[in-house]
Design a protein around this motif. Structure first.
Motif, short mmCIF file in Angstrom:
data_model
loop_
_atom_site.label_atom_id
_atom_site.label_comp_id
_atom_site.label_asym_id
_atom_site.label_seq_id
_atom_site.Cartn_x
_atom_site.Cartn_y
_atom_site.Cartn_z
N PRO A 123 -47.92 8.44 2.87
CA PRO A 123 -47.60 9.87 2.94
C PRO A 123 -48.74 10.68 2.34
N GLY A 124 -49.15 11.71 3.05
CA GLY A 124 -50.19 12.57 2.52
C GLY A 124 -51.59 12.17 2.91
N ARG A 176 -54.74 12.25 8.65
CA ARG A 176 -54.57 11.50 9.89
C ARG A 176 -55.49 12.08 10.95
N ARG A 203 -41.10 -2.22 18.87
CA ARG A 203 -39.77 -1.96 18.31
C ARG A 203 -39.61 -2.65 16.96
N GLU A 227 -42.08 13.86 17.64
CA GLU A 227 -41.14 14.86 17.17
C GLU A 227 -40.64 15.74 18.30
N MET A 265 -42.67 0.67 14.96
CA MET A 265 -43.69 0.35 13.97
C MET A 265 -44.96 -0.12 14.67
N PRO A 324 -48.52 -5.35 10.25
CA PRO A 324 -48.05 -3.97 10.44
C PRO A 324 -49.04 -2.97 9.86
N TYR A 345 -48.40 -2.22 14.95
CA TYR A 345 -48.93 -3.50 14.48
C TYR A 345 -50.36 -3.66 14.98
#
Lengths: 417, 132
Positions: B115-116, B119, B86, B131, B1, B110, B3
């Motif tokens: 979503p969407g 970026r 982490r 990925e 995550m 954080p 921050y």
């Protein structure tokens, strides 16, 4: 597996294993609220279903499996709703979700020491102190929001809001469900023990005390024992349990039936709980063998000296004064300095104690400092100054029993007794 | 995550040539290198003094421009880091290690992911690396 009725089995399993099951679900799902809702749904289903079918051989595993499936269903539904709105992005998010819950059945049902992770998560320093206490009482101990609100004298909706915010922060701020790394452990454990002791003192300082306050003390002791058994090499955890047991042993003799405060020296020692004292001293001895005395062990050692004195006159005040010196170097605080001064007054006379009290900085508004000064001045026959100090203590005290006690002392002094 | 470490109360920092500048720079560099060594470093920048800030508000279609920072607090935002950690524990540990924490409070927040949401190129690259 059991002879009792299905409904009773559900209740018993829930009572005995709730924290363990919740811990397993929080770990698997990474979300407190989701885990709680799922466990509740599973219990409700068990209540409906077990009377018609049979109680399963392993009711805990049954409840966990059902709860997990319910949670997965719910996540899937949420994912589908998102997919409709935002296909591509949602698919990505869903991939994350699937890895999160795809632990497989064995891992979910391997319910070992997850309760310790649950405790550390509930007591995480990134949560407010009030939230830590409330969350521990709800998630680990199993009290309802209503019960917690009543014992802590806050509104139920305030408390419920506090719990929801804490659970969402755990999920959204990335507080992971685990026992902290070794180098963080000492600090984090002392935070956990502080929460347990706060729960205990909340149950100890209330006057007049109710069944709920007694229950709170019992739960704090139970929780302390659980931590000590899960972390057997931590003497401070044992020291805290010993301290709570030794305080609790005097629970019944601290107030008169009318709710008036009874000083340690005036308490009926035959009413002290001998079993609790014996257990407290035994645990303290075990802790002290680690030769790492911390604040809880030292406070327990002081309480043990009181508990072992057959009469107030036979209290070993010199030993208590020595223990306060150690406590002050382990955890310096003006309250510890005050207690040290009182012990010195008992061991060496009021003049020596008074000298130490007058050196203490930072307790001008603490009623017990003035009450202790008043008592020493009275014993030195400095009546005017004693009366002044009692008046000051009375002004500053907030607990009604304390106030009545101080008013009584002042009256006795005025009457020249 | 990921921050964000928001560094407050450190906008009044030593400038090149000031006494103590070299030492301060070495401490800050050592911290950033430690973050990089742990694989957490994403970004980080100092901000110029809060007296250089200008605040823009749009109300009823009108743009209002005012001199100064939005929040008139005692301790102003002086810089930030973005670290990929982490968990919160690691972010808090790094926040405490940060030399600017000696001068003022560090707020740890954080980053959210919507979503969407569009970026930027750095994020797209990051996602591609993640990925594999």
């Amino acid at each position: 597996m059991t002879g009792d009725a299905p409904a009773l089995t559900v209740e018993r399993v829930y009572r005995e294993h709730r924290a363990t099951m919740l811990a397993a679900l929080v770990r698997a799902l990474g979300d407190f609220e989701l885990a709680e809702d799922a466990l509740q749904e599973a219990s409700a289903l068990a209540l409906r279903r077990w009377p018609d079918t049979q109680v399963p051989d392993d009711p805990v595993a049954w409840l966990l499996t059902v709860a997990r499936n319910r949670a997965i269903d719910r996540l899937r539904r949420a994912r589908m709703a998102r997919t409709k709105q935002h296909e591509q992005a949602a698919e990505e998010a869903a991939r994350g979700t699937v890895t999160m819950i795809d632990y497989g059945e064995e891992r979910l049902i391997s319910i070992g020491d997850d309760r310790l992770s649950l405790i550390f998560t509930c007591c995480h320093p990134a949560l407010s102190s009030e939230a830590r206490v409330a969350l521990t009482l709800q998630a680990v101990v199993g009290l309802t929001a209503g019960q917690i609100a009543r014992t802590f004298l806050v509104g139920e909706s305030t408390l419920a809001g506090r719990l929801v915010r804490a659970k969402r922060k755990i999920r959204d701020a990335g507080i992971t469900f685990q026992v902290p790394a070794d180098h963080l452990l000492p600090e984090r454990l002392s935070g956990v023990l502080a929460v347990v002791y706060l729960i205990f003192t909340q149950g100890y300082t209330a006057a007049p005390e109710s069944d709920e306050h007694r229950r709170l003390r019992e739960e704090a002791i139970r929780l302390g024992k659980l931590i000590a058994s899960l972390m057997p090499d931590e003497p401070e955890a044992l020291g805290l349990v010993a301290l709570m047991l030794l305080h609790d042993s005097r629970g019944a003799s601290r107030y008169t039936t009318a709710g008036e405060l009874v000083l340690l020296e005036d308490q009926d020692r035959s009413r002290w709980d001998r079993d609790e004292i014996a257990e407290g001293i035994r645990l303290l001895d075990t802790a002290l063998r680690y030769e790492a005395p911390g604040p809880y062990q030292l406070q327990a050692a002081i309480a043990a000296v009181h508990a072992q004195a057959a009469t107030p006159e036979r209290t070993d005040w010199a030993r208590i004064a020595g223990l306060y010196v150690e406590l002050h170097s382990a955890a310096p605080s003006p309250v510890v300095a005050l207690n040290h001064a009182v012990a010195v007054a008992m061991a060496e006379g009021p003049a020596a104690g008074l000298e130490l009290i007058d050196e203490i900085d930072g307790l001008r508004r603490y009623h017990l400092l003035h009450a202790a000064r008043a008592d020493l001045l009275r014993r030195l026959d400095r009546r005017e100054e004693a009366a002044e100090a009692y008046r000051r203590a009375h002004e500053l005290a907030t607990n009604p029993a304390d106030r009545r006690f101080l008013a009584g002392r002042l009256l006795a002094l005025d009457e020249g007794r | 995550m990921r921050y964000m470490l928001l560094l407050y109360g450190c906008d009044d920092r030593p400038q090149p040539g000031d006494p103590g500048f070299e030492e301060a720079l070495a401490r800050v560099n050592a911290f950033a290198e430690e973050c990089h060594r742990r694989g957490t470093y994403v970004a980080g920048d100092p901000l110029r003094r809060s007296s250089t800030a200008t605040t823009v508000r749009v109300e009823d279609g009108k743009t209002l421009i005012t001199d100064g920072p939005f929040a008139e607090t005692h301790e102003q935002l002086g810089g930030y880091y973005i670290l990929d950690c982490r968990n919160l524990d690691e972010a808090l540990e790094l926040a405490a290690l940060c030399p600017m924490a000696q001068r003022g409070p560090v707020e740890v927040r954080p980053l959210d992911e919507i979503p969407g949401a569009w970026r930027g190129p750095a994020d797209i690259q990051r996602a591609a690396v993640a990925e594999g």
